[in-house]
Motif scaffolding. Structure first.
Motif, PDB file in Angstrom:
ATOM      1  N   THR A   1      57.955  59.101  50.662  1.00 11.94           N
ATOM      2  CA  THR A   1      56.622  59.105  50.060  1.00 11.94           C
ATOM      3  C   THR A   1      56.459  60.276  49.104  1.00 11.94           C
ATOM      4  O   THR A   1      56.054  60.116  47.946  1.00 11.94           O
TER       5      THR A   1
ATOM      6  N   ARG B   1      50.911  57.841  58.454  1.00 17.20           N
ATOM      7  CA  ARG B   1      50.212  58.474  57.325  1.00 17.20           C
ATOM      8  C   ARG B   1      49.224  59.529  57.834  1.00 17.20           C
ATOM      9  O   ARG B   1      49.108  60.614  57.251  1.00 17.20           O
TER      10      ARG B   1
ATOM     11  N   SER C   1      54.363  55.056  50.539  1.00 10.05           N
ATOM     12  CA  SER C   1      54.111  55.280  51.969  1.00 10.05           C
ATOM     13  C   SER C   1      54.246  53.991  52.767  1.00 10.05           C
ATOM     14  O   SER C   1      54.482  54.020  53.977  1.00 10.05           O
TER      15      SER C   1
ATOM     16  N   HIS D   1      52.015  52.324  59.939  1.00 10.95           N
ATOM     17  CA  HIS D   1      51.715  52.980  58.665  1.00 10.95           C
ATOM     18  C   HIS D   1      50.493  53.870  58.797  1.00 10.95           C
ATOM     19  O   HIS D   1      50.484  55.019  58.337  1.00 10.95           O
TER      20      HIS D   1
ATOM     21  N   CYS E   1      52.032  56.903  45.676  1.00 16.65           N
ATOM     22  CA  CYS E   1      52.329  57.386  47.028  1.00 16.65           C
ATOM     23  C   CYS E   1      51.585  56.556  48.068  1.00 16.65           C
ATOM     24  O   CYS E   1      52.196  55.946  48.951  1.00 16.65           O
TER      25      CYS E   1
ATOM     26  N   ILE F   1      51.639  64.062  47.527  1.00 17.37           N
ATOM     27  CA  ILE F   1      51.270  63.045  48.511  1.00 17.37           C
ATOM     28  C   ILE F   1      50.297  62.026  47.922  1.00 17.37           C
ATOM     29  O   ILE F   1      49.960  61.045  48.570  1.00 17.37           O
TER      30      ILE F   1
END
Length: 394
Positions: free
Chosen positions: A239, A161, A135, A157, A130, A385
């Motif tokens: 993700t 995130r 991700s 990102h 992930c 996650i």
């Protein structure tokens, strides 16, 4: 059926499987359930009830609350936050840029990104599928699709995130702070496209500005909101979903070996994984009047979660619904991408990305398995996650 106002605890600690186990209980015992957690909301857990609410935008509106928990602290973001017909010009502008043909053009780029991201993980024999893979790839692909400057990919990102983690940890102040950062990026991108417009048939920001200039019923503030929405919305689901596929295949090495031996099965496997591990518990609606489901009345104005992740495991629709069945006869009935006017506009791009991620993971390994604690996702997502894997190179 219980008629208390707390039929289930939406803030209870969970592991990877417990959320689905609780939804199975609710489908059996209390399919129209209320939770006092996460601000208080109702949850529809059966397929027919979810389909009814998703398909009736006149009664069940999205402009009050669109997810559980309510996270829109920083303004309305089309098209998800608007009801028809207000949302229609935004969808009309967006949809052509997310067509099947348009999505297919990004597949070679997505494959190269997948290989580049997987290579260092496989070389050292382990990594978080992930955090280090799933991700990053959607950010890279969406960045390419949105024509963002190359130096934006890293910050996008990081911000995306951070927003996802804040939502999962139910940290409203952090959600707001990270959302505002994404708004800053959206405004910068809008100003860039005003100064340097691109082909509106290939660039969403330029297309939105062109629609505004043509006199479409839009505002510049809402265009900023839509760009902000698009910047992050395509990051979350791939993700979490990739994490869920990795967990399942780690637990079922026979299926992993079957798909690796015949990768033409990957698209069908992805569809069944989408049904079994729908990454969103469900988007929210608000009823404009009292509504009845299964003998229970939901008052006007109260939040309602359309739990797609539960509907897609409804035993009344999908035989042996808790099992993975390749080439399931009625797989097309799943609602992993929603239903009605707010179905996911990025369905084709999203499908392509998760198919590529799984295909390349299988191609570049001879085996993978879980190599540490799996971190489960929380409302509004369901799945994982963080999934550390041990990876054996092909």
């Amino acid at each position: 059926m219980s008629h208390s106002l707390n039929d289930f605890d939406s803030e209870a600690p969970e592991d990877f499987d417990s959320g689905h186990a609780e939804f199975a209980r609710l489908r059996r015992e209390c399919p129209v359930a209320h939770s006092e957690g996460l601000g208080g909301f109702w949850a529809l857990t059966r397929y027919d009830d979810v389909r009814r609410a998703a398909s009736d935008p006149a009664t069940f509106i999205t402009s009050v609350q669109n997810v559980v928990p309510k996270v829109a602290f920083t303004g309305r973001r089309p098209p998800l936050h608007l009801d028809p017909p207000e949302h229609t010009p935004y969808r009309r502008t967006l949809n052509p840029l997310l067509s099947p043909d348009r999505a297919a053009k990004f597949e070679p780029y997505a494959r190269q990104c997948a290989r580049d991201l997987l290579a260092p993980m496989i070389a050292r024999g382990h990594g978080d599928v992930c955090g280090e893979f799933a991700s990053f790839l959607p950010v890279q692909v969406f960045g390419e699709w949105m024509n963002v400057p190359d130096h934006w990919v890293g910050p996008l990102h990081q911000s995306g995130r951070a927003f996802i983690l804040a939502v999962n940890l139910n940290q409203p102040e952090q959600m707001k702070a990270t959302s505002l950062k994404l708004y800053e990026m959206a405004r910068e991108l809008l100003q860039l496209r005003k100064a340097e417009p691109l082909d509106p048939e290939k660039d969403i920001t330029s297309a939105l500005l062109a629609s505004l200039e043509r006199g479409e019923d839009m505002t510049e503030d809402l265009i900023v909101g839509m760009v902000r929405q698009v910047l992050v919305v395509g990051i979350v689901a791939p993700t979490v979903f990739m994490g869920s596929m990795a967990v399942h295949l780690s637990h079922h090495p026979d299926l992993q070996a079957q798909l690796r031996a015949d990768r033409s099965l990957v698209p069908a496997a992805v569809e069944e994984f989408l049904r079994l591990y729908t990454p969103y518990r469900g988007f929210a609606r608000t009823a404009k009047c009292p509504v009845e489901f299964g003998g229970r009345t939901i008052p006007e104005g109260e939040g309602i979660a359309l739990v797609y992740a539960s509907a897609n495991r409804d035993e009344a629709v999908f035989e042996n619904a808790e099992e993975f069945i390749l080439n399931r006869a009625n797989i097309a009935d799943h609602m992993a991408f929603g239903r009605g006017p707010h179905n996911c506009p990025g369905v084709h791009l999203g499908r392509m990305q998760v198919r590529v991620m799984l295909d390349e993971l299988l191609a570049m390994t001879t085996h993978f398995e879980i190599d540490g604690p799996v971190a489960p996702a929380r409302w509004p997502e369901i799945g994982a996650i963080s999934v550390p894997l041990k990876l054996v190179a092909a």
